[in-house]
Structures are given as structure tokens and as C-alpha cells.
Design a protein around this motif. Structure first.
Motif, mmCIF file in Angstrom:
data_model
loop_
_atom_site.group_PDB
_atom_site.id
_atom_site.type_symbol
_atom_site.label_atom_id
_atom_site.label_comp_id
_atom_site.label_asym_id
_atom_site.label_seq_id
_atom_site.Cartn_x
_atom_site.Cartn_y
_atom_site.Cartn_z
ATOM 1 N N SER A 37 0.962 -1.142 -0.123
ATOM 2 C CA SER A 37 -0.073 0.042 0.107
ATOM 3 C C SER A 37 0.885 1.346 0.064
ATOM 4 C CB SER A 37 -0.755 0.053 1.406
ATOM 5 O OG SER A 37 -1.812 -1.122 1.266
ATOM 6 N N ARG A 167 -7.421 5.981 10.463
ATOM 7 C CA ARG A 167 -8.063 5.313 9.066
ATOM 8 C C ARG A 167 -6.816 5.126 8.358
ATOM 9 N NH1 ARG A 167 -12.147 6.805 5.185
ATOM 10 N NH2 ARG A 167 -10.834 6.533 2.935
ATOM 11 N N GLU A 169 -5.918 3.105 4.387
ATOM 12 C CA GLU A 169 -6.225 2.739 2.884
ATOM 13 C C GLU A 169 -5.181 1.639 2.342
ATOM 14 O OE1 GLU A 169 -6.643 6.058 0.365
ATOM 15 O OE2 GLU A 169 -8.472 6.874 1.114
ATOM 16 N N THR A 187 -9.048 0.297 -3.611
ATOM 17 C CA THR A 187 -8.638 1.241 -2.627
ATOM 18 C C THR A 187 -9.856 0.669 -1.400
ATOM 19 O OG1 THR A 187 -7.772 3.033 -3.932
ATOM 20 C CG2 THR A 187 -8.346 3.490 -1.450
ATOM 21 N N THR A 188 -9.438 0.226 -0.251
ATOM 22 C CA THR A 188 -10.122 -0.457 0.607
ATOM 23 C C THR A 188 -9.941 0.644 1.899
ATOM 24 O OG1 THR A 188 -10.302 -2.512 -0.138
ATOM 25 C CG2 THR A 188 -11.087 -2.231 2.201
ATOM 26 N N PRO A 189 -10.879 1.449 2.260
ATOM 27 C CA PRO A 189 -10.540 2.206 3.381
ATOM 28 C C PRO A 189 -11.080 1.305 4.940
ATOM 29 C CG PRO A 189 -12.804 2.792 2.700
ATOM 30 C CD PRO A 189 -12.157 1.812 1.648
#
Length: 296
Positions: A37, A167, A169, A187-189
Motif C-alpha cells: 500500500s 484510518r 487505506e 482502494t479499501t478504507p
């Protein structure tokens, strides 16, 4: 001339680097979803994976002038302090703005201070997870495989302070091509929120797709630095069953010695995400106090 016979390499009482290298390589491989990431983030905006203190904490006057050149932020969540000398203790600066957890012992420290850290064990690299930190991790492996991300991931979380949220991502692509340059990236939050009643960890729906993207995924969970076992744990609307030491889907377990909550998730559609809700046993701050932790 006299020829000397080669010396045999027998056992030695001195510790070697091999065991340490193997141990930390395995951890690095587990961290590949986290590192990947940040590699994609580096491509997009230029932020490096290894961040000097003055870059990572520009508003902290204790480290924003390169006062601590031998420690660095590894991605956004981990503080790494290489031991570059034959010493048994090392001063380490923990940046202000939150608490930090010793990765190996679970001890929690307030930020904004210098600690004199024991580095006598060559098999333990000083490593600290910041408060609110979220680490997506994959199952242990012995080498790096190219291709799409695994369909089972685990989130290691040091919960944010009460009343706050954090948070991360997760960025993924096909792992083999240059199609990420054409925005073939998912993109996975992942958000974490702590309040007086508990902790909520939400894995949001993925935005974007790439070739070979898993259709289903299992999300497991490891929550660290809790003061006590929770009252209950939910995944979505399902109340999970406590089974300490178990590994079956849909259960949670509590290790009092290490203060670690482990949740084994269920397989579900990869694009829909999931929500974990962890209810405290009492309506108080259920995070460990600073310097409290399991014995090494």
C-alpha cells in the motif's frame, strides 16, 4: 610453505545475526499488504516508505531538525530503531501526539518522551506501533509470490484513544503488471473508532478494481493493548462466540498474558467489506495505561 588446514565451523555460544534476520524477514513478509500500500502511495504522491523523523513529524520540535537520524517511520504506523552499535541500551524518542506500543512486549508509552530502551537481545529489533495504527497483514510465508493479494488478510490494531478515530487505506493491484499506472488499483478504507462503550473497526467497500481481484475475502482481527477482555464481539449483526485459543471462523479469543484479542472472521464478498464491533466489559477506557504491558 606451510599450508594450514581449514578450520571447522562448530557451534558457538555467541549469538549470530541469522536467527534475527529470519525472524524479521518473516514479519516483513507478513507486512507485505501494508508495505505494498505504501509502495503504491509512493508512486502516486512521492511519500517514501522509510520516512526520516523530520519528514514524518515536521511539527515536533524534538525531532524536526534531524536530531534522531538513526530511527525512522516505516510507512505511516511503525517506528523502527536499528541498533547500529554494540550496546545494551539505546535512547529512543517517541514522537508527541499519541501513545506508542512496543511491538514485542505490548508495553504502552506516552509520546513526546525519550526512553532508555533495552536492546541487549540481538533477536529483538526495537519496533513501536503508533496509537490508532492499523496494519493489514497476510499469512506467514517463506518467500514473496507475485500476483494478486491473498484472499485472507488480518488487521493488527492498536486502538485510537477514546473519542478518536484513525484510518488506513489498503491499496492493491494485480501484482505483476504496470496497469496500476492506468489506475487499475483497488482502494479499501479501514477506519477505527473508540468511545466509552467500545471499539468499532470498519472495512469499507473497495473502490476500483484490478484483474485477478479476489471475489471473496476473509478478514481476521488482532486488537492489542486492551486492558481486559471485552464483553462481546460482533461481526456485522452476528454475535461471535468466545473460544479462547480457537481458530474456527466466527469466534473470538482473549489472551490475558499478552492482552491480545483475536477474531477469526468469516468468508464474504471482497467488495462489501465488514464491520467489527467490540463492546467493553465496563463503560470505561479499556485501553492499557502507559508503560503497562505483558512481560517480555
Amino acid at each position: 610453505t606451510k599450508t594450514e588446514a581449514p578450520q571447522e565451523l562448530g557451534p558457538t555460544d555467541r549469538p549470530t545475526a541469522e536467527a534475527s534476520i529470519r525472524k524479521h524477514h518473516l514479519l516483513r513478509y507478513r507486512l507485505l499488504p501494508y508495505l505494498y500500500s505504501h509502495a503504491l502511495l509512493n508512486y502516486r504522491v512521492g511519500m517514501p516508505i522509510c520516512r526520516p523523523m523530520l519528514l514524518a513529524f515536521p511539527d515536533d520540535a524534538t525531532c524536526n531538525a534531524d536530531q534522531w537520524p538513526y530511527q525512522y517511520l516505516f510507512g505511516s504506523e511503525l517506528l523502527v530503531v536499528p541498533v547500529c552499535a554494540d550496546v545494551t541500551a539505546l535512547p529512543i524518542y517517541l514522537p508527541a501526539g499519541g501513545r506508542w506500543m512496543d511491538w514485542w512486549t505490548g508495553c504502552v508509552y506516552e509520546g513526546g518522551q525519550v526512553i532508555n530502551h533495552d536492546v541487549s537481545d540481538v533477536n529483538v529489533l526495537p519496533l513501536f506501533l503508533r496509537e490508532g495504527g492499523v496494519l493489514p497483514m497476510q499469512p506467514e510465508c517463506q518467500w514473496i509470490e507475485s500476483g494478486p493479494a491473498p484472499d485472507r488478510l488480518s488487521l493488527t490494531v492498536f486502538p485510537p484513544a477514546k473519542g478518536r478515530s484513525s484510518r488506513f487505506e489498503l491499496l492493491e493491484d494485480d501484482g505483476t503488471s504496470l496497469r496500476y499506472q492506468g489506475d487499475e488499483i483497488a482502494t479499501t478504507p479501514i477506519t477505527c473508532t473508540t468511545d466509552a462503550t467500545g471499539l468499532r473497526i470498519e472495512v469499507g467497500s473497495a473502490a476500483g478494481t484490478y484483474r485477478g481481484m479476489p471475489e471473496q475475502r476473509t478478514w481476521d482481527l488482532e486488537v492489542r493493548a486492551l486492558a481486559a477482555a471485552p464483553k462481546r464481539v460482533l461481526c456485522g449483526s452476528e454475535v461471535l462466540t468466545r473460544a479462547d485459543g480457537g481458530t474456527a471462523p466466527g469466534i473470538w479469543s482473549w489472551d490475558a498474558a499478552s492482552a491480545v484479542l483475536t477474531v477469526c472472521g468469516r468468508r464474504a464478498a471482497a467488495t462489501t467489506g465488514c464491520v467489527f464491533a467490540i463492546d467493553w466489559a465496563v463503560r470505561v477506557d479499556s485501553l492499557r495505561s502507559p508503560t503497562e504491558g505483558a512481560a517480555p
